[in-house]
Design a protein around this motif. Structure first.
Motif, PDB file in Angstrom:
ATOM      1  N   ARG A  12      17.709 -16.945 -38.965  1.00 25.01           N
ATOM      2  CA  ARG A  12      17.437 -17.314 -37.364  1.00 25.01           C
ATOM      3  C   ARG A  12      15.823 -16.079 -37.176  1.00 25.01           C
ATOM      4  O   ARG A  12      16.235 -15.210 -37.778  1.00 25.01           O
ATOM      5  CB  ARG A  12      18.087 -16.757 -35.990  1.00 25.01           C
ATOM      6  CG  ARG A  12      19.407 -16.988 -35.461  1.00 25.01           C
ATOM      7  CD  ARG A  12      20.344 -16.202 -34.451  1.00 25.01           C
ATOM      8  NE  ARG A  12      21.196 -17.731 -33.605  1.00 25.01           N
ATOM      9  CZ  ARG A  12      21.552 -17.470 -33.431  1.00 25.01           C
ATOM     10  NH1 ARG A  12      21.649 -15.717 -31.937  1.00 25.01           N
ATOM     11  NH2 ARG A  12      22.701 -18.027 -32.268  1.00 25.01           N
ATOM     12  N   PRO A  13      14.441 -16.811 -36.434  1.00 24.67           N
ATOM     13  CA  PRO A  13      13.632 -15.790 -36.962  1.00 24.67           C
ATOM     14  C   PRO A  13      14.139 -14.552 -35.606  1.00 24.67           C
ATOM     15  O   PRO A  13      14.308 -14.730 -35.031  1.00 24.67           O
ATOM     16  CB  PRO A  13      11.782 -16.947 -36.013  1.00 24.67           C
ATOM     17  CG  PRO A  13      13.670 -17.316 -35.116  1.00 24.67           C
ATOM     18  CD  PRO A  13      14.383 -17.939 -35.754  1.00 24.67           C
ATOM     19  N   LEU A  14      12.934 -13.181 -36.026  1.00 26.13           N
ATOM     20  CA  LEU A  14      12.753 -12.013 -35.706  1.00 26.13           C
ATOM     21  C   LEU A  14      12.016 -11.995 -34.720  1.00 26.13           C
ATOM     22  O   LEU A  14      11.185 -12.513 -35.047  1.00 26.13           O
ATOM     23  CB  LEU A  14      12.618 -10.980 -37.115  1.00 26.13           C
ATOM     24  CG  LEU A  14      13.455 -10.794 -37.926  1.00 26.13           C
ATOM     25  CD1 LEU A  14      12.874 -10.142 -39.078  1.00 26.13           C
ATOM     26  CD2 LEU A  14      14.500 -11.011 -37.920  1.00 26.13           C
ATOM     27  N   LYS A  15      12.578 -11.350 -33.719  1.00 26.88           N
ATOM     28  CA  LYS A  15      12.051 -10.940 -32.027  1.00 26.88           C
ATOM     29  C   LYS A  15      12.067  -9.491 -32.274  1.00 26.88           C
ATOM     30  O   LYS A  15      12.391  -9.067 -32.112  1.00 26.88           O
ATOM     31  CB  LYS A  15      12.460 -11.587 -30.959  1.00 26.88           C
ATOM     32  CG  LYS A  15      12.238 -11.798 -29.254  1.00 26.88           C
ATOM     33  CD  LYS A  15      12.693 -12.040 -29.046  1.00 26.88           C
ATOM     34  CE  LYS A  15      13.454 -12.780 -28.636  1.00 26.88           C
ATOM     35  NZ  LYS A  15      12.157 -14.561 -28.385  1.00 26.88           N
ATOM     36  N   PRO A  16      10.282  -9.508 -31.855  1.00 20.01           N
ATOM     37  CA  PRO A  16       9.422  -7.872 -31.922  1.00 20.01           C
ATOM     38  C   PRO A  16      10.019  -7.456 -30.373  1.00 20.01           C
ATOM     39  O   PRO A  16       9.907  -8.029 -29.145  1.00 20.01           O
ATOM     40  CB  PRO A  16       8.224  -8.124 -32.066  1.00 20.01           C
ATOM     41  CG  PRO A  16       8.126  -9.406 -31.814  1.00 20.01           C
ATOM     42  CD  PRO A  16       9.009 -10.767 -32.001  1.00 20.01           C
ATOM     43  N   CYS A  17      10.794  -6.003 -30.093  1.00 24.19           N
ATOM     44  CA  CYS A  17      11.377  -5.875 -28.687  1.00 24.19           C
ATOM     45  C   CYS A  17      10.716  -4.189 -28.822  1.00 24.19           C
ATOM     46  O   CYS A  17      10.460  -3.984 -30.228  1.00 24.19           O
ATOM     47  CB  CYS A  17      12.541  -5.897 -28.545  1.00 24.19           C
ATOM     48  SG  CYS A  17      13.161  -7.735 -28.846  1.00 24.19           S
ATOM     49  N   LEU A  18      10.529  -3.928 -28.577  1.00 22.48           N
ATOM     50  CA  LEU A  18      10.661  -2.658 -27.624  1.00 22.48           C
ATOM     51  C   LEU A  18      11.364  -2.011 -26.720  1.00 22.48           C
ATOM     52  O   LEU A  18      12.409  -2.585 -25.753  1.00 22.48           O
ATOM     53  CB  LEU A  18       9.062  -2.198 -26.717  1.00 22.48           C
ATOM     54  CG  LEU A  18       8.354  -3.009 -26.735  1.00 22.48           C
ATOM     55  CD1 LEU A  18       7.014  -2.771 -26.218  1.00 22.48           C
ATOM     56  CD2 LEU A  18       7.705  -2.009 -28.618  1.00 22.48           C
ATOM     57  N   LEU A  19      11.965  -0.794 -27.777  1.00 18.69           N
ATOM     58  CA  LEU A  19      13.565  -0.117 -26.733  1.00 18.69           C
ATOM     59  C   LEU A  19      12.914   1.511 -26.514  1.00 18.69           C
ATOM     60  O   LEU A  19      11.613   2.204 -27.202  1.00 18.69           O
ATOM     61  CB  LEU A  19      14.515  -0.005 -28.267  1.00 18.69           C
ATOM     62  CG  LEU A  19      15.111  -1.213 -28.659  1.00 18.69           C
ATOM     63  CD1 LEU A  19      15.919  -0.660 -29.873  1.00 18.69           C
ATOM     64  CD2 LEU A  19      16.443  -1.804 -27.613  1.00 18.69           C
TER      65      LEU A  19
END
Length: 326
Positions: A12-19
């Motif tokens: 699966r491709p990596l999804k950029p997120c903010l935590l």
């Protein structure tokens, strides 16, 4: 696909997120291919004690719990998440966590006025619930959405940048139409004034006398009301005083407030005569009725379109039934 021991493994491709943590403004950028990976990284990056597991991930903007991988993959890149430990609950408070976090977002996009970032987000949420509310917005709210960064507005509305760009173009068209209506009304007023000076509109004098009688009635009983406070904000009063055709600048809620205001109190607040006050109130009431009719028409068309789209499938089944006996 990777083959390991005869079995195919999906990459699966990596999804950029903010935590971030609950009630915290400090955010961290991470990339994850699934929710479980994002939870594990949240524990490490945010220093959450693993004894407080399980970790719950919620959307920072409204507290929606994200516990489905498919839904996670549908979210846009750089979606903001709040990581909650087992003993924590997400809360929204207009004077605390909610606006504090939104204000921080406004700092991130270099907005000097934190209220501006909060304002366009609030207006965007109205559109998310019902697109036809565009008709009911004030000119200031329309301009706020037009000026909002396309990428940020797209994330707020959960739409593509192309779709949002089209929406902003539509908002600009609505704004332009109101300005054209204002200019047309001004030209008509100038034309009528010219005719009146030439003696072309004799009935105007009779109307003035009638309104003058009404003025006396309002003045005699309205002087006591002029000292009373009115429900209109200073912003609405400023628009009424300074804007030509102010009914085109106000939102529908503001129009309703103006139309319901006591004429004597409003005239005193604006330092107007009764005739001008009544005329403006009537114009606001007419504009409000027009907008509500437009919204109702759009909703009726939408409902009709939805019913029509279901008809073809319903007509196909009888046709198959007639073919079977032959």
């Amino acid at each position: 696909m990777e083959v390991a021991g005869g079995a195919e493994t999906e990459i699966r491709p990596l999804k950029p997120c903010l935590l971030r943590r609950n009630h915290s403004r400090e955010q961290h950028g991470v990339a994850a291919s699934c929710l479980e990976e994002l939870r594990n990284k949240a524990c490490d990056i945010l220093a959450i004690d693993k004894s407080l597991a399980p970790i719950t991930l919620v959307l920072a903007e409204d507290g929606t719990i994200v516990d489905d991988d498919d839904y996670f993959l549908c979210l846009p890149s750089n979606t903001k998440f709040v990581a909650l430990a087992s003993n924590e609950k997400w809360t929204y408070n207009n004077s605390d966590g909610g606006t504090a976090w939104i204000s921080q977002e406004s700092f991130d996009v270099d907005e000097t006025d934190t209220g501006a970032g909060l304002r366009w987000r609030n207006v965007a949420r109205q559109l998310k619930e019902d697109v036809s509310s565009i008709i009911l917005l004030s000119e200031a709210d329309l301009q706020v959405l037009i000026d909002a960064p396309c990428s940020d507005l797209a994330q707020e509305l959960r739409q593509s940048c192309v779709t949002v760009q089209g929406l902003q173009n539509t908002l600009q068209q609505v704004l332009d139409q109101r300005e054209e209506a204002r200019q047309s009304k001004q030209l008509l007023e100038l034309y009528l004034q010219a005719l009146e000076k030439e003696g072309g509109i004799l009935s105007k004098q009779q109307e003035s006398q009638t309104v003058g009688d009404q003025t006396d009635a309002v003045d005699t009983g309205g002087n006591r009301e002029s000292s009373s406070t009115i429900a209109l904000t200073s912003q609405i009063l400023t628009v009424l005083k300074e804007k030509p055709a102010p009914e085109l600048s106000l939102s529908s809620q503001d129009l309703e407030l103006v139309a319901k205001e006591d004429p004597g109190a409003l005239a005193a607040a604006l330092s107007w005569d009764a005739e001008k006050t009544v005329t403006v109130q009537q114009a606001c009431n007419q504009e409000l009725s027009l907008r509500l009719q437009q919204v109702q028409s759009l909703r009726s068309l939408r409902s009709l379109s939805a019913r029509k789209s279901s008809l073809p499938g319903e007509r196909q089944e009888p046709k198959r039934a007639r073919q079977d006996p032959t």
